[in-house]
Design a protein around this motif. Sequence first.
Motif, PDB file in Angstrom:
ATOM      1  N   GLY A 189       0.809  -1.210   0.000  1.00 27.96           N
ATOM      2  CA  GLY A 189       0.000   0.000   0.000  1.00 27.96           C
ATOM      3  C   GLY A 189       0.840   1.256   0.000  1.00 27.96           C
ATOM      4  O   GLY A 189       1.591   1.522  -0.938  1.00 27.96           O
ATOM      5  N   THR A 190       0.734   2.053   1.061  1.00 30.19           N
ATOM      6  CA  THR A 190       1.489   3.306   1.167  1.00 30.19           C
ATOM      7  C   THR A 190       2.957   3.093   1.470  1.00 30.19           C
ATOM      8  O   THR A 190       3.708   4.057   1.603  1.00 30.19           O
ATOM      9  CB  THR A 190       0.872   4.192   2.265  1.00 30.19           C
ATOM     10  OG1 THR A 190       0.732   3.421   3.462  1.00 30.19           O
ATOM     11  CG2 THR A 190      -0.485   4.708   1.845  1.00 30.19           C
ATOM     12  N   GLY A 191       3.373   1.834   1.614  1.00 35.12           N
ATOM     13  CA  GLY A 191       4.779   1.547   1.869  1.00 35.12           C
ATOM     14  C   GLY A 191       5.066   1.027   3.252  1.00 35.12           C
ATOM     15  O   GLY A 191       6.116   1.348   3.834  1.00 35.12           O
ATOM     16  N   VAL A 192       4.172   0.196   3.800  1.00 38.60           N
ATOM     17  CA  VAL A 192       4.397  -0.334   5.141  1.00 38.60           C
ATOM     18  C   VAL A 192       5.593  -1.287   5.140  1.00 38.60           C
ATOM     19  O   VAL A 192       5.923  -1.901   4.130  1.00 38.60           O
ATOM     20  CB  VAL A 192       3.152  -1.070   5.684  1.00 38.60           C
ATOM     21  CG1 VAL A 192       2.005  -0.098   5.893  1.00 38.60           C
ATOM     22  CG2 VAL A 192       2.736  -2.210   4.762  1.00 38.60           C
ATOM     23  N   ASP A 193       6.214  -1.388   6.305  1.00 39.03           N
ATOM     24  CA  ASP A 193       7.337  -2.313   6.449  1.00 39.03           C
ATOM     25  C   ASP A 193       6.811  -3.731   6.677  1.00 39.03           C
ATOM     26  O   ASP A 193       5.606  -3.980   6.592  1.00 39.03           O
ATOM     27  CB  ASP A 193       8.252  -1.868   7.595  1.00 39.03           C
ATOM     28  CG  ASP A 193       7.531  -1.768   8.941  1.00 39.03           C
ATOM     29  OD1 ASP A 193       6.421  -2.322   9.078  1.00 39.03           O
ATOM     30  OD2 ASP A 193       8.099  -1.129   9.855  1.00 39.03           O
ATOM     31  N   ASP A 194       7.708  -4.661   6.970  1.00 38.00           N
ATOM     32  CA  ASP A 194       7.295  -6.054   7.124  1.00 38.00           C
ATOM     33  C   ASP A 194       6.306  -6.225   8.276  1.00 38.00           C
ATOM     34  O   ASP A 194       5.362  -7.011   8.179  1.00 38.00           O
ATOM     35  CB  ASP A 194       8.522  -6.943   7.345  1.00 38.00           C
ATOM     36  CG  ASP A 194       9.358  -7.105   6.094  1.00 38.00           C
ATOM     37  OD1 ASP A 194       8.870  -6.741   4.999  1.00 38.00           O
ATOM     38  OD2 ASP A 194      10.509  -7.585   6.204  1.00 38.00           O
ATOM     39  N   ASP A 195       6.523  -5.497   9.362  1.00 35.14           N
ATOM     40  CA  ASP A 195       5.582  -5.601  10.482  1.00 35.14           C
ATOM     41  C   ASP A 195       4.213  -5.058  10.085  1.00 35.14           C
ATOM     42  O   ASP A 195       3.182  -5.629  10.456  1.00 35.14           O
ATOM     43  CB  ASP A 195       6.118  -4.832  11.695  1.00 35.14           C
ATOM     44  CG  ASP A 195       7.312  -5.510  12.346  1.00 35.14           C
ATOM     45  OD1 ASP A 195       7.505  -6.717  12.095  1.00 35.14           O
ATOM     46  OD2 ASP A 195       8.042  -4.833  13.088  1.00 35.14           O
TER      47      ASP A 195
END
Length: 337
Positions: A189-195
């Motif tokens: 999506g907007t660039g979430v990290d792995d968590d």
Amino acid sequence: MPFETLDEIRAFCRDPSHGNAQAAEAAAARQDTLTKPPGSLGRLEELAVWLATWQGRAVPRLDRIKIAVFAGNHGIAARRVSAFPQEVTHQMVANFAAGGAAINQLAKLLGADLHVTPLTLDRPTSDFTRAPAMGEADFLAAVNAGWASVPLACDLLIIGEMGIANTTTAAALCAALLGGGAARWVGRGTGVDDDGLARKRAAIDAGLERHRAQLNDPLAVAAVLGGFELAAMAGAVLAARAQRIPVLLDGFVSTAAILPFAKLNPELLAHCRAGHVSAEAGHRQLLADLRLEPLLDLGMRLGEASGAATAALLLRAAVACHAGMATFAEAGVSDAG
């Protein structure tokens, strides 16, 4: 209001209006007389005939293009499924109004009328892991808001969205209606990290489990897992079908928005084309499942109708060739026959 009950939506989807077969035949016949080998303009030829079919004229026009962008907020954002806070939805709506967004520039280039509709931004949907995202009344209100946004005089409708956490909502709709669980549909999506990606997957799987009893009813799925702006986009697509207006869909979220309605009738999207395939995970598979072949593949994932507006420039090319080229007879050129 066009729809007062879900059953009225179901009835509309089962028996929508149809394109103009005579205009389609006349447009196809004209393509065969133009100074080119048959089929040599590829999809531009098909697009010209598609526009003719829904505009009801052998030579289509693109004088009046409407870009409808809908904005909404999502309760599922509380699960930290986005890299940005919900305030960004408000801020981007203000940016649209000020003319500072990508879609503003594309609308100017295209010569299109851009209208942004914010939908109860201060009252997000409910967190679908705990409750239905929308009740029936709110869902119908959003669908009807989208319907009301479509003008009678329109040659092409382009739809798009803005809403923090709406890729989570879109992925939930796909998982509920096409299977595979969250893992098949969730992207960054907007660039979430792995968590953040793990939180998105967990939220969707929890929502599917909570609303398991509704998963056999596409419209119920649209309400309990969807969003205000998604319902409004679907309403706009339905209004366009009623008025025989061709539609360009934008990315993953706008395509997922119409999925529950297309599940009621696969032919419902005949007046739609996919402007592009988004870089967002799941969009390519969703388009394949809906049998929509994208016009562009540019790695875009911005939303706000930007990919579809860019693709509309191809439609301008298709119309220019269809309307402006000489026929073999007019040019004094011998044809293949």
